[in-house]
Design a protein around this motif. Structure first.
Motif, short mmCIF file in Angstrom:
data_model
loop_
_atom_site.label_atom_id
_atom_site.label_comp_id
_atom_site.label_asym_id
_atom_site.label_seq_id
_atom_site.Cartn_x
_atom_site.Cartn_y
_atom_site.Cartn_z
N THR A 53 47.10 23.69 27.32
CA THR A 53 47.39 24.49 28.51
C THR A 53 46.07 24.86 29.17
N TYR A 54 46.14 25.06 30.48
CA TYR A 54 44.93 25.43 31.25
C TYR A 54 45.41 26.24 32.44
N ARG A 55 44.82 27.42 32.62
CA ARG A 55 45.18 28.23 33.78
C ARG A 55 44.00 29.10 34.19
N PHE A 56 44.05 29.54 35.46
CA PHE A 56 43.10 30.53 35.96
C PHE A 56 43.76 31.90 35.93
N ARG A 57 43.06 32.89 35.37
CA ARG A 57 43.56 34.25 35.34
C ARG A 57 42.76 35.12 36.30
N ASP A 58 43.48 36.01 36.97
CA ASP A 58 42.84 36.91 37.93
C ASP A 58 41.97 37.92 37.18
N PRO A 59 40.71 38.11 37.60
CA PRO A 59 39.85 39.06 36.92
C PRO A 59 39.95 40.49 37.46
N GLY A 60 40.96 40.74 38.30
CA GLY A 60 40.99 42.03 38.97
C GLY A 60 39.84 42.06 39.97
N ASP A 61 39.12 43.16 40.00
CA ASP A 61 37.94 43.23 40.85
C ASP A 61 36.67 43.30 40.02
N LEU A 62 36.72 42.75 38.80
CA LEU A 62 35.58 42.81 37.90
C LEU A 62 34.60 41.67 38.11
N SER A 63 34.99 40.62 38.80
CA SER A 63 34.12 39.47 39.02
C SER A 63 34.61 38.69 40.22
N ASP A 64 33.71 37.87 40.78
CA ASP A 64 34.12 36.98 41.86
C ASP A 64 34.57 35.62 41.34
N HIS A 65 34.71 35.49 40.01
CA HIS A 65 35.20 34.26 39.40
C HIS A 65 36.46 34.56 38.59
#
Length: 340
Positions: A311-323
């Motif tokens: 599996t591979y996904r992108f997770r939202d970092p909230g506002d802790l990073s721009d990545h």
């Protein structure tokens, strides 16, 4: 001049830019700046020109539409769009064998965010292995200052082995078999011992960004671009050598500061298999996560034979990073690594 003629001229100019991009991108340091164009433009511009040409009609308009169609076919690979492919059933990992790994550029390690939110977020990711970039603070002059958060990391993750070097942090619940030196200076290689006895080599990567935030009217701006192009060249060559010399199945992940439209993307895909199609996104993007939109992809995960991503996904970092956080599950499939 008719509208059709104007559209034709625009199609000719775009085709000239695209031809130069395909010929010079990744081969001449000066093209680093034009290659920073947003990848979706390589689809959006020819589609727009084609529609305008068909609307204008006449020989000029139809010629513009035909030229735009050729540009679309030639440039779609630069756009970051994933073309549809036959859907396959899921590849479930054997129970208890999957390794959950995250890779994340922390954006200068909570320099501008609250550490009381940053560390709980890290803990909440609950990964078996963390590959973290930018364990440093920005000096805002094109340089950075290394920091030392080891004590807090060990207090927050007492059950993890922690390796810190070169502004990179690798943490693992699994035993660290070896920390291996690399020719690439912005890479941290840590080999992990898996429960079945196999070894997975992890390459934690952070390729330097292309430019400094200086006025483009100053000569220093272009000297910095040329210097950083040479830095990136050395990093990619070193990383290719490091991966080729690795005798174990490897996972290479991190912030490559490279979009699919940059010539260096060719170097990335030669390192190993890119399984980004498993995100299920038509346009997978990891940088500048914002509600409803992300800009483009700078973060990559690749594997060499013997390592299989499930599996591979992108997770939202909230506002802790721009990545975004890259999250994968991986196992060793037992296949021998080909000799290089």
């Amino acid at each position: 001049m008719t509208i059709g003629a104007l559209v034709l001229w625009a199609a000719v100019l775009w085709s000239a830019y695209l031809l130069a991009h395909l010929l010079l991108n990744g081969r001449w340091w000066g093209w680093l700046l034009p290659s920073l164009a947003p990848p979706p433009l390589f689809v959006a511009v020819p589609v727009l020109l084609g529609a305008l040409g068909l609307t204008a009609g006449g020989s000029a308009g139809l010629g513009a539409a035909a030229l735009a169609a050729v540009a679309l076919v030639a440039g779609v690979g630069q756009s970051g769009l994933l073309l549809p492919r036959p859907r396959r059933g899921p590849r479930p990992a054997p129970p208890g064998e999957a390794l959950r790994l995250v890779s994340w550029n922390t954006q200068h390690w909570c320099q501008r965010t609250d550490p009381e939110r940053f560390y709980p977020f890290l803990r909440q990711l609950n990964a078996d292995v963390y590959l973290l970039q930018e364990h440093h603070h920005d000096r805002f002059d094109g340089t950075y200052a290394l920091i030392n958060e080891e004590a807090r990391l060990r207090a927050t993750f007492p059950e993890y082995g922690i390796v810190i070097a070169r502004g990179l942090v690798t943490m693992s619940r699994l035993p660290v078999a070896e920390v291996v030196g690399t020719a690439a200076q912005r890479t941290l290689r840590v080999d992990l011992r898996l429960p079945g006895g196999g070894v997975l080599a992890t390459f934690n990567v952070h390729i330097p960004v292309q430019l400094r935030l200086l006025s483009p009217l100053r000569a220093e701006f272009y000297r910095a671009v040329r210097s950083r192009a040479a830095d990136r060249e050395r990093e990619y060559r070193g990383l290719a050598s490091d991966v080729a010399d690795c005798p174990h199945p490897a996972l290479i992940a991190g912030d490559f500061n490279t979009t699919p439209a940059m010539g260096d993307a060719r170097r990335i895909t030669q390192l190993g298999a890119d399984t980004v199609h498993m995100t299920g996104r038509l346009y997978p993007a990891s940088w500048q996560p914002r509600p409803g939109m992300r800009w483009w992809r700078l973060d990559w995960v690749l594997t060499t034979p013997g390592a299989r991503v499930h599996t591979y996904r992108f997770r939202d970092p909230g506002d802790l990073s721009d990545h975004c956080v890259q999250e994968v599950t991986v196992t060793l499939d037992g296949a021998p690594r080909p000799s290089c």
